[in-house]
Design a protein around this motif. Structure first.
Motif, PDB file in Angstrom:
ATOM      1  N   GLN A   1    -127.023 -16.729  56.576  1.00 17.21           N
ATOM      2  CA  GLN A   1    -127.753 -17.089  57.790  1.00 17.21           C
ATOM      3  C   GLN A   1    -127.406 -16.134  58.937  1.00 17.21           C
ATOM      4  OE1 GLN A   1    -130.185 -19.501  57.853  1.00 17.21           O
ATOM      5  NE2 GLN A   1    -129.742 -19.476  55.652  1.00 17.21           N
ATOM      6  N   VAL A   2    -128.431 -15.645  59.603  1.00 16.05           N
ATOM      7  CA  VAL A   2    -128.225 -14.775  60.761  1.00 16.05           C
ATOM      8  C   VAL A   2    -127.788 -15.633  61.940  1.00 16.05           C
ATOM      9  CG1 VAL A   2    -129.313 -13.169  62.378  1.00 16.05           C
ATOM     10  CG2 VAL A   2    -129.927 -13.115  59.944  1.00 16.05           C
ATOM     11  N   GLY A   3    -126.673 -15.278  62.537  1.00 11.51           N
ATOM     12  CA  GLY A   3    -126.167 -16.046  63.666  1.00 11.51           C
ATOM     13  C   GLY A   3    -126.932 -15.748  64.940  1.00 11.51           C
ATOM     14  N   GLU A   4    -126.465 -16.328  66.041  1.00 11.14           N
ATOM     15  CA  GLU A   4    -127.043 -16.009  67.340  1.00 11.14           C
ATOM     16  C   GLU A   4    -126.866 -14.516  67.602  1.00 11.14           C
ATOM     17  OE1 GLU A   4    -128.735 -17.928  69.402  1.00 11.14           O
ATOM     18  OE2 GLU A   4    -128.565 -19.599  67.989  1.00 11.14           O
ATOM     19  N   ILE A   5    -127.880 -13.888  68.156  1.00 12.03           N
ATOM     20  CA  ILE A   5    -127.792 -12.449  68.403  1.00 12.03           C
ATOM     21  C   ILE A   5    -127.868 -12.159  69.892  1.00 12.03           C
ATOM     22  CG2 ILE A   5    -128.788 -11.965  66.136  1.00 12.03           C
ATOM     23  CD1 ILE A   5    -131.355 -11.101  67.525  1.00 12.03           C
ATOM     24  N   PHE A   6    -127.295 -11.031  70.259  1.00  7.95           N
ATOM     25  CA  PHE A   6    -127.302 -10.608  71.644  1.00  7.95           C
ATOM     26  C   PHE A   6    -128.625  -9.915  71.979  1.00  7.95           C
ATOM     27  CE2 PHE A   6    -122.815 -10.839  70.496  1.00  7.95           C
ATOM     28  CZ  PHE A   6    -122.293 -11.556  71.565  1.00  7.95           C
ATOM     29  N   GLY A   7    -128.894  -9.768  73.265  1.00 10.48           N
ATOM     30  CA  GLY A   7    -130.160  -9.191  73.696  1.00 10.48           C
ATOM     31  C   GLY A   7    -130.134  -7.695  73.908  1.00 10.48           C
ATOM     32  N   GLY A   8    -129.081  -7.013  73.432  1.00  6.93           N
ATOM     33  CA  GLY A   8    -128.970  -5.575  73.653  1.00  6.93           C
ATOM     34  C   GLY A   8    -130.095  -4.769  73.031  1.00  6.93           C
ATOM     35  N   ALA A   9    -130.513  -5.129  71.818  1.00  8.48           N
ATOM     36  CA  ALA A   9    -131.593  -4.389  71.158  1.00  8.48           C
ATOM     37  C   ALA A   9    -132.884  -4.513  71.952  1.00  8.48           C
ATOM     38  CB  ALA A   9    -131.780  -4.893  69.729  1.00  8.48           C
ATOM     39  N   ALA A  10    -133.164  -5.713  72.456  1.00 15.19           N
ATOM     40  CA  ALA A  10    -134.362  -5.921  73.274  1.00 15.19           C
ATOM     41  C   ALA A  10    -134.298  -5.086  74.549  1.00 15.19           C
ATOM     42  CB  ALA A  10    -134.509  -7.408  73.609  1.00 15.19           C
TER      43      ALA A  10
ATOM     44  N   MET B   1    -134.869 -10.438  61.241  1.00 18.43           N
ATOM     45  CA  MET B   1    -133.623 -10.143  60.539  1.00 18.43           C
ATOM     46  C   MET B   1    -133.355 -11.200  59.464  1.00 18.43           C
ATOM     47  SD  MET B   1    -131.220  -8.953  63.767  1.00 18.43           S
ATOM     48  CE  MET B   1    -129.712  -8.926  62.780  1.00 18.43           C
ATOM     49  N   GLN B   2    -133.647 -12.454  59.783  1.00 15.08           N
ATOM     50  CA  GLN B   2    -133.443 -13.516  58.800  1.00 15.08           C
ATOM     51  C   GLN B   2    -134.378 -13.351  57.614  1.00 15.08           C
ATOM     52  OE1 GLN B   2    -130.996 -16.312  58.983  1.00 15.08           O
ATOM     53  NE2 GLN B   2    -131.543 -15.867  56.864  1.00 15.08           N
ATOM     54  N   ALA B   3    -135.632 -12.962  57.877  1.00 15.94           N
ATOM     55  CA  ALA B   3    -136.577 -12.726  56.780  1.00 15.94           C
ATOM     56  C   ALA B   3    -136.101 -11.587  55.892  1.00 15.94           C
ATOM     57  CB  ALA B   3    -137.966 -12.428  57.356  1.00 15.94           C
ATOM     58  N   ALA B   4    -135.585 -10.512  56.510  1.00 13.72           N
ATOM     59  CA  ALA B   4    -135.060  -9.392  55.731  1.00 13.72           C
ATOM     60  C   ALA B   4    -133.829  -9.812  54.944  1.00 13.72           C
ATOM     61  CB  ALA B   4    -134.734  -8.218  56.656  1.00 13.72           C
ATOM     62  N   MET B   5    -132.983 -10.639  55.551  1.00 22.34           N
ATOM     63  CA  MET B   5    -131.787 -11.130  54.871  1.00 22.34           C
ATOM     64  C   MET B   5    -132.173 -12.015  53.687  1.00 22.34           C
ATOM     65  SD  MET B   5    -128.521 -10.892  54.929  1.00 22.34           S
ATOM     66  CE  MET B   5    -126.925 -11.667  54.726  1.00 22.34           C
ATOM     67  N   ASP B   6    -133.134 -12.909  53.889  1.00 23.36           N
ATOM     68  CA  ASP B   6    -133.584 -13.780  52.801  1.00 23.36           C
ATOM     69  C   ASP B   6    -134.113 -12.961  51.630  1.00 23.36           C
ATOM     70  OD1 ASP B   6    -132.920 -15.949  54.363  1.00 23.36           O
ATOM     71  OD2 ASP B   6    -134.981 -16.374  54.998  1.00 23.36           O
TER      72      ASP B   6
ATOM     73  N   ILE C   1    -134.423   2.014  66.573  1.00 24.73           N
ATOM     74  CA  ILE C   1    -133.201   1.217  66.560  1.00 24.73           C
ATOM     75  C   ILE C   1    -133.123   0.475  65.237  1.00 24.73           C
ATOM     76  CG2 ILE C   1    -131.954  -0.702  67.631  1.00 24.73           C
ATOM     77  CD1 ILE C   1    -133.464   0.008  70.248  1.00 24.73           C
ATOM     78  N   ILE C   2    -132.015   0.630  64.522  1.00 21.59           N
ATOM     79  CA  ILE C   2    -131.768  -0.132  63.304  1.00 21.59           C
ATOM     80  C   ILE C   2    -130.960  -1.358  63.707  1.00 21.59           C
ATOM     81  CG2 ILE C   2    -130.747  -0.109  60.990  1.00 21.59           C
ATOM     82  CD1 ILE C   2    -130.920   2.983  61.125  1.00 21.59           C
ATOM     83  N   ALA C   3    -131.570  -2.533  63.587  1.00 22.16           N
ATOM     84  CA  ALA C   3    -130.903  -3.787  63.956  1.00 22.16           C
ATOM     85  C   ALA C   3    -130.499  -4.502  62.675  1.00 22.16           C
ATOM     86  CB  ALA C   3    -131.826  -4.656  64.800  1.00 22.16           C
ATOM     87  N   SER C   4    -129.245  -4.343  62.289  1.00 20.93           N
ATOM     88  CA  SER C   4    -128.777  -4.813  60.985  1.00 20.93           C
ATOM     89  C   SER C   4    -127.904  -6.051  61.096  1.00 20.93           C
ATOM     90  CB  SER C   4    -127.980  -3.693  60.299  1.00 20.93           C
ATOM     91  OG  SER C   4    -127.411  -4.148  59.084  1.00 20.93           O
ATOM     92  N   VAL C   5    -127.985  -6.894  60.068  1.00 16.99           N
ATOM     93  CA  VAL C   5    -126.984  -7.952  59.924  1.00 16.99           C
ATOM     94  C   VAL C   5    -125.644  -7.276  59.673  1.00 16.99           C
ATOM     95  CG1 VAL C   5    -128.672  -9.580  58.983  1.00 16.99           C
ATOM     96  CG2 VAL C   5    -127.299  -8.204  57.421  1.00 16.99           C
ATOM     97  N   HIS C   6    -124.568  -8.019  59.904  1.00 16.14           N
ATOM     98  CA  HIS C   6    -123.237  -7.415  59.770  1.00 16.14           C
ATOM     99  C   HIS C   6    -122.330  -8.353  58.988  1.00 16.14           C
ATOM    100  CE1 HIS C   6    -120.082  -4.700  60.385  1.00 16.14           C
ATOM    101  NE2 HIS C   6    -119.676  -5.036  61.598  1.00 16.14           N
TER     102      HIS C   6
END
Length: 236
Positions: free
Chosen positions: A139-148, A216-221, A55-60
């Motif tokens: 900044q990565v916002g709140e994320i949904f639990g679908g990937a989990a 995701m935040q670490a990757a974004m930073d 699963i690729i979980a990307s910022v958008h």
């Protein structure tokens, strides 16, 4: 004969050789544009070349995000996309041939979840945007639990992805593509504890989702820092 649902239409289109050929042509075009025009640099690109499902979980931040990330994967990447993209006729064909599957935003969509699980169990990569719709800023916002949920049901790894530059290159409602250098960071894969094929409790799902958001935040930073360093070198 009953009329096919939109989901059934998309699955039928996916199976055609025309869909695969169209995807490959578009993938090549996007990769060329990404390399030559946007000067896209990808850190961790080798992680997109893994065998099996992930699963690729990307910022958008832009409509460029999915095409640019998917263009760096040698395989066909399926994506969950808002249902509004499937406008009927040629619009539905194009969206389907790009690997997209319709999702009803803001509501439980059992058919899309079932399709996503089936794709992953068949060994195909899947792109999701855990933030839901497009966001703005670093900044990565709140994320949904679908990937989990998907990772728990299938046992596949989740790749956190940060992207810098696409928001400026193609902001919402933009009429043209600006020449802005894009930086993409693909982080280390995350695995559900104790493997997959199980149901997570609410606390376990929340814990993994929080972990994914941090990754995701670490990757974004890292992507933002890389973009800043590239701008500094260009201006020297």
């Amino acid at each position: 004969m009953a009329k096919r649902s939109l989901e059934e239409q998309v699955l039928v289109i996916w199976k055609t050789w025309r869909a695969r050929a169209f995807y490959r042509v578009v993938q090549l075009v996007i990769r060329v544009i990404g390399r030559l025009y946007l000067r896209t640099k990808v850190v961790g690109a080798e992680r997109l070349k893994s065998d099996g499902a992930f699963i690729i979980a990307s910022v958008h931040r832009s409509n460029l995000d999915a095409p640019l990330v998917n263009s760096r994967c040698p395989r066909i990447v399926r994506s969950l996309a808002k249902r509004e993209m499937f406008t009927g006729g040629i619009g539905t064909w194009v969206s389907a041939m790009l690997g997209s599957f319709p999702v009803q935003r803001g509501a439980g969509d059992r058919r899309s979840v079932t399709a996503a699980i089936d794709l992953l169990k068949r060994g195909e990569p899947l792109l999701v945007f855990p933030e839901g719709t497009r966001q703005a800023g670093p900044q990565v916002g709140e994320i949904f639990g679908g990937a989990a949920f998907l990772a728990a049901r299938t046992g596949v790894p989740v790749l956190p992805v940060g992207i810098a530059g696409t928001e400026e290159a193609m902001p919402p409602k933009a009429k043209s593509l600006k020449r802005v250098r894009v930086s993409i960071v693909v982080g280390e894969p995350l695995l559900i504890p104790d493997g997959g094929n199980k149901r997570l409790s609410a606390s376990e799902r929340n814990e993994f989702t929080a972990h994914l958001r941090s990754a995701m935040q670490a990757a974004m930073d890292e992507a933002v820092e890389l973009a800043a360093a590239r701008r500094a070198r260009r201006n020297e």
